[in-house]
Scaffold this motif. Sequence first.
Motif, short mmCIF file in Angstrom:
data_model
loop_
_atom_site.label_atom_id
_atom_site.label_comp_id
_atom_site.label_asym_id
_atom_site.label_seq_id
_atom_site.Cartn_x
_atom_site.Cartn_y
_atom_site.Cartn_z
N ARG A 121 -14.51 15.91 4.84
CA ARG A 121 -13.62 14.87 4.06
C ARG A 121 -14.21 14.59 2.72
O ARG A 121 -13.38 14.05 2.07
N VAL A 122 -15.02 15.61 1.88
CA VAL A 122 -15.60 15.98 1.38
C VAL A 122 -14.28 16.13 -0.03
O VAL A 122 -13.89 15.41 -0.76
N ARG A 123 -13.91 17.61 0.86
CA ARG A 123 -12.36 17.87 -0.20
C ARG A 123 -11.08 16.94 0.01
O ARG A 123 -10.35 16.70 -0.73
N LEU A 124 -10.76 16.43 1.14
CA LEU A 124 -9.94 15.64 0.97
C LEU A 124 -10.77 13.89 0.38
O LEU A 124 -9.10 13.74 -0.31
N ARG A 125 -11.10 13.59 0.24
CA ARG A 125 -12.10 12.44 -1.07
C ARG A 125 -11.51 13.02 -2.42
O ARG A 125 -11.28 12.83 -3.39
N GLU A 126 -11.69 14.47 -3.25
CA GLU A 126 -11.59 14.74 -3.60
C GLU A 126 -9.87 15.37 -4.15
O GLU A 126 -9.63 14.89 -6.10
N ALA A 137 -3.52 1.01 -1.76
CA ALA A 137 -3.64 2.75 -1.50
C ALA A 137 -3.17 2.81 -3.84
O ALA A 137 -4.02 3.66 -4.12
N VAL A 138 -2.34 1.94 -4.14
CA VAL A 138 -2.25 1.79 -5.21
C VAL A 138 -2.96 1.20 -6.16
O VAL A 138 -3.16 1.98 -7.70
N LEU A 139 -3.38 0.58 -5.42
CA LEU A 139 -4.66 0.26 -6.85
C LEU A 139 -5.94 0.75 -7.18
O LEU A 139 -6.33 1.99 -6.10
N PRO A 140 -6.48 1.24 -8.21
CA PRO A 140 -8.29 1.48 -8.09
C PRO A 140 -9.12 0.90 -7.38
O PRO A 140 -9.26 0.17 -6.86
N GLU A 141 -9.88 2.50 -6.63
CA GLU A 141 -10.57 1.54 -5.65
C GLU A 141 -11.52 0.86 -5.99
O GLU A 141 -11.54 0.26 -4.91
N GLY A 142 -12.20 0.78 -7.27
CA GLY A 142 -13.36 -0.37 -7.38
C GLY A 142 -12.37 -1.50 -7.02
O GLY A 142 -12.66 -2.60 -6.58
N LEU A 143 -10.92 -2.09 -8.06
CA LEU A 143 -10.49 -2.94 -8.19
C LEU A 143 -9.81 -3.49 -6.39
O LEU A 143 -9.91 -4.90 -6.50
N ARG A 144 -10.18 -2.64 -5.56
CA ARG A 144 -9.19 -2.72 -4.35
C ARG A 144 -10.45 -3.56 -3.63
O ARG A 144 -10.02 -4.74 -2.89
N SER A 145 -11.93 -3.01 -3.51
CA SER A 145 -12.41 -3.37 -3.01
C SER A 145 -13.26 -5.11 -3.08
O SER A 145 -13.58 -5.94 -2.97
N GLU A 146 -13.10 -5.56 -4.58
CA GLU A 146 -13.27 -6.38 -5.33
C GLU A 146 -12.27 -7.47 -4.99
O GLU A 146 -13.10 -8.36 -4.91
N ASP A 200 -4.49 8.88 0.21
CA ASP A 200 -5.03 7.35 -0.45
C ASP A 200 -3.33 7.75 -1.15
O ASP A 200 -2.79 6.77 -1.73
N CYS A 201 -3.57 8.77 -1.88
CA CYS A 201 -1.71 9.35 -2.51
C CYS A 201 -1.11 9.21 -2.32
O CYS A 201 0.29 9.04 -2.34
N LEU A 202 -0.83 10.27 -1.11
CA LEU A 202 0.62 9.76 -0.12
C LEU A 202 0.83 9.08 0.77
O LEU A 202 1.79 8.23 0.17
N GLN A 203 -0.28 7.42 0.19
CA GLN A 203 -0.21 6.29 1.05
C GLN A 203 0.41 5.53 -0.13
O GLN A 203 1.41 4.31 -0.07
N ALA A 204 0.09 6.05 -0.98
CA ALA A 204 0.90 5.23 -2.11
C ALA A 204 2.39 5.35 -2.44
O ALA A 204 3.22 4.68 -3.06
N LEU A 205 3.17 6.09 -2.43
CA LEU A 205 4.74 6.29 -1.69
C LEU A 205 5.28 5.18 -0.60
O LEU A 205 6.44 4.89 -1.65
N ASP A 206 4.56 4.32 -0.20
CA ASP A 206 4.45 3.34 0.46
C ASP A 206 4.51 1.71 0.54
O ASP A 206 3.62 1.50 -0.70
N ALA A 207 5.80 1.01 -0.19
CA ALA A 207 5.85 0.14 -0.55
C ALA A 207 4.52 -0.94 -0.02
O ALA A 207 3.97 -0.98 1.20
N GLY A 208 3.69 -1.72 -0.72
CA GLY A 208 3.16 -3.15 -0.63
C GLY A 208 1.97 -2.61 0.20
O GLY A 208 0.66 -3.34 0.83
N THR A 209 1.56 -1.30 -0.43
CA THR A 209 0.29 -0.48 0.38
C THR A 209 -1.07 -0.55 -0.92
O THR A 209 -0.87 -0.63 -1.99
#
Length: 713
Positions: A399-404, A420-429, A409-418
Motif C-alpha cells: 500500500r505504501v509503495r503504490l501510494r509513493e 484521478a486527474v484532480l489533485p487529491e485535496g481538491l478532489r476531496s473538497e 491514480d496515475c494509470l486512471q488519469a489516462l481515462d477521460a472523465g476520471t
Amino acid sequence: MTSSRTPSMLLAVHCKKTDGLDLKTPIWNYIAATYSEQQANDAADDLATVQQLRSEIVGLTGSLPQLHETICKYYRALCLMETRFPISRDAGHIRLSFVWYDAFRHTKKTDQCSIHFEKAAVLFNLAAVLTQQALNADRSTDTGRKEAAKFFQEAAGSFAELRDVVSLRVEAPRPVDVSPEAANMLEKLCLAQAQEVTYEKFRADAKSPGILARLTRQVSVYYDEVARALAVYPLSQHFDRSWTAHVAVKAALYDAESQMQAAQQQRAEDNVNVEITRLKEAQKALGEAKRDIKQTSKELNQQLADMEESLATQLRRAERENSTVYLMRVPNIADLPPVQPHSVAKSTLPSQLDASGEQMFREVIPDGSARALSRYTDMVDALIRDQNDRLAAASDDARVRLRERDLPDCLQALDAGTAAVLPEGLRSELEQLEDSGGVRHLNDLKDQIQGLRRVAVEELGKVEAELQREAREDAVLRERHGAAWNRPSSAALNSTLLEKANLAAAGESDGRLEARLAQNASTFSALSLDNAVAAMPRLQAPMVSTGSEEPAAIVTKLRQALDAISRLSSERAALEEALKVEKNKDNILPRIMAVSGSYDKLFAEELKKYDALKAQVDENLAKQAAVMEVIDREAAAYKQAFGYNEWRAACETASAEVRRSMGGYKEVRDNMSEGLRFYMSLQEAIAVLAQQAGDYALTRSLQRCAPLWGLHV
C-alpha cells in the motif's frame, strides 16, 4: 459535564437467558465408559457442583455480587471441563445441547453441542453483570466512581477475551451477540463509559482543564468507534436504533466538552481569541448532537440543553471581552493544534476467571495433560501470530509503495472523465461539496436565515411597539400636567431597550452576503467534479516514443502488475482465514492424554500441519516482492514516457481557478452558517428582551399611578 455536576447516563448490557440442562448424567456416563465407574463416582461431587452452578445461572438468582461470583465459578469449571470432556455431536463424544437466547433479540435462540458456545455465553453474561454493577455504583462519591470505572474496565476485558479467543471457537453461524463484531463494539462501549466515569472523578478532583480536555476527547473517540461499529453489518441490522443514537450523541457531547475544557485552559492563559474559537467548535459539535437527540433519553436531552446554555454564556462573555478589551484576531480552528486524546481506561480481564488453582476433576484427567494442551496452544498462537504479522506487513508495504508511486491514480488519469486527474485535496473538497448539495445548500441556508430573521423582526416589532405605547402614555400625561408631572421621561429611559431591538447591522450583513451569493451563483454552480475534471489537461501518450518500450506496452505491464498485487492481497486474506480455521479444528487433547513422558515429539509432529500454510505465506511474499520490482521499473518508465510529472504540474496550475472558486464558496458557506447560528441564538435573546420590556412597561405603569393619585387629591 461543564454545565452540570450530575453524573451522566450510562448503558448496561442485559444478560443472555438459557434453558435448564442435565449436565451431570451424560458426563458421568462418559467418564464411566471411557475410564472407570470408580473415577465417575469420584467426580460425582464435582459434577453436582457444576450442575448447581448452572441452575443458578439459568435463574439469574441472587444479588449482582453473588451472580458475579457464580458466573466466575462456572466459567472456571467450564475451562477445566473443556480440556477433559469432548462435547460435540461426534461419535464417542458427550452430546449436550446448550440453548441460549440472544441478549438483544430475546426471541432468537441458538443451540449448539459445543462447550465453546457455552463458554462464550457465560463470558458474555459476566461482562453484562459487570456493566450492571458499574451502573449500581454510587457515582456521587469518589469510592463509587472508582468502583464503576473498575467494573467497566473488567467488562471491557471480558468482551475483549470473548472477541479474541472464545468467540472464534463457536460454531458457525455464530449468534450475533457473541460474535467478534459485537464483542468488539461492546468492549469499546465499556471503555468509553470507564473513561467517562474517570473523567467525572478527575473533574471532582479539580484537575486542570487541559487534562480534562484530553480525557473527554478520548471519551468522544471511544463513543465514535462504537457508533461506527454499530453502522456496519451485522450489528446495523441487529441493534435497536436507540443504541446508535445514544453513542452518536455521546460522541458529539464529549467532543464539545473537550473543546469547552480547552477553552477554559485558554481563558486561564488570557488567550480569549483562542477561547472563542474553541467555544465555536464546541457549538458545531452540539449541532451534530442535535441530529440524533430526539431518539435518546430525557437525561441526554437535558445534558444537551444544559451544555448549550453554559456554552452560550461563555461565548457571549468571551466575545464581549475580546471586542471591548483584548481586540485580538480570532483564529480558525484549523490553525490550532487538535486536542490530543488520552486514555486512562484499559481492558482488564477479571482475575476470578483464572482456573489454574481449581481442584475440580483432578482425578479424572491429570493436570499435566491440561498444562500440556495450554503449552501447545501457546505455541500455535505464536506461530499464527508470526505468520499474520508477516502477511500484514506485506499488505502495508504494498500500500505504501503504490501510494509513493501515485498508483493506481496515475494509470486512471489516462481515462477521460476520471477524478484521478484532480489533485487529491481538491478532489476531496469537491466530493464533500457535492455530498452537501453545493449551491442548493447555500440557498437552503439563505432561506433559513431569512425565515429566522422574519420571526426576529416580528418579535422585535412587538417589543418596540410596547415601549412606544408606554412612551406615548407618558408624553400625554406630561403634556396634561406640565411641571407637576416630574417623573423621568420614558423616551429617555427606554432608549437602551430600543437600541437592543435594532437589527440594522445584521440586516446589512445579510444583504451583503445574499448579494455575494447572487453575484457568484453561476461560479458556485459550476463547482463539481465533472466540471473540474473537464478543465484539467489530458494525459496522453507522446506522438513519438523516445524510450526503449512503447507507451502502450508500459501501460499493459503496469496494469497486469497491479492486478497481480490485488490477487496476492486477496490470497493473503484467504491465508489468514485458513490459519484461523486450522487452529480452530486443531484438537490434540486425545493424543496428549495418550502420551506419557515428554510431549516435545508430539508437538513437533502436530505443528507440521501448519507447514503447508507457512510455505504458502512464503510463496505469496516472494511473488509480491517480484511484482513490486516490475512496478518500480515500469512506473518510472511510464512517468518518463508520458511526461507525468509535467502533466501533474499543469494540473496544479489549471486547478488554481477551481481552488479560488472553492475558497469563495467555503467563505460564503461559513459566513452563512455563522449567520444561522446568530439568528438561532438570537431567539433566546429576544425572549429575554421581550420579558425585560414587558417588566419595564408594567413597572412604569405602576409608578404612574402614584403621581396621578397625588395630583387628583
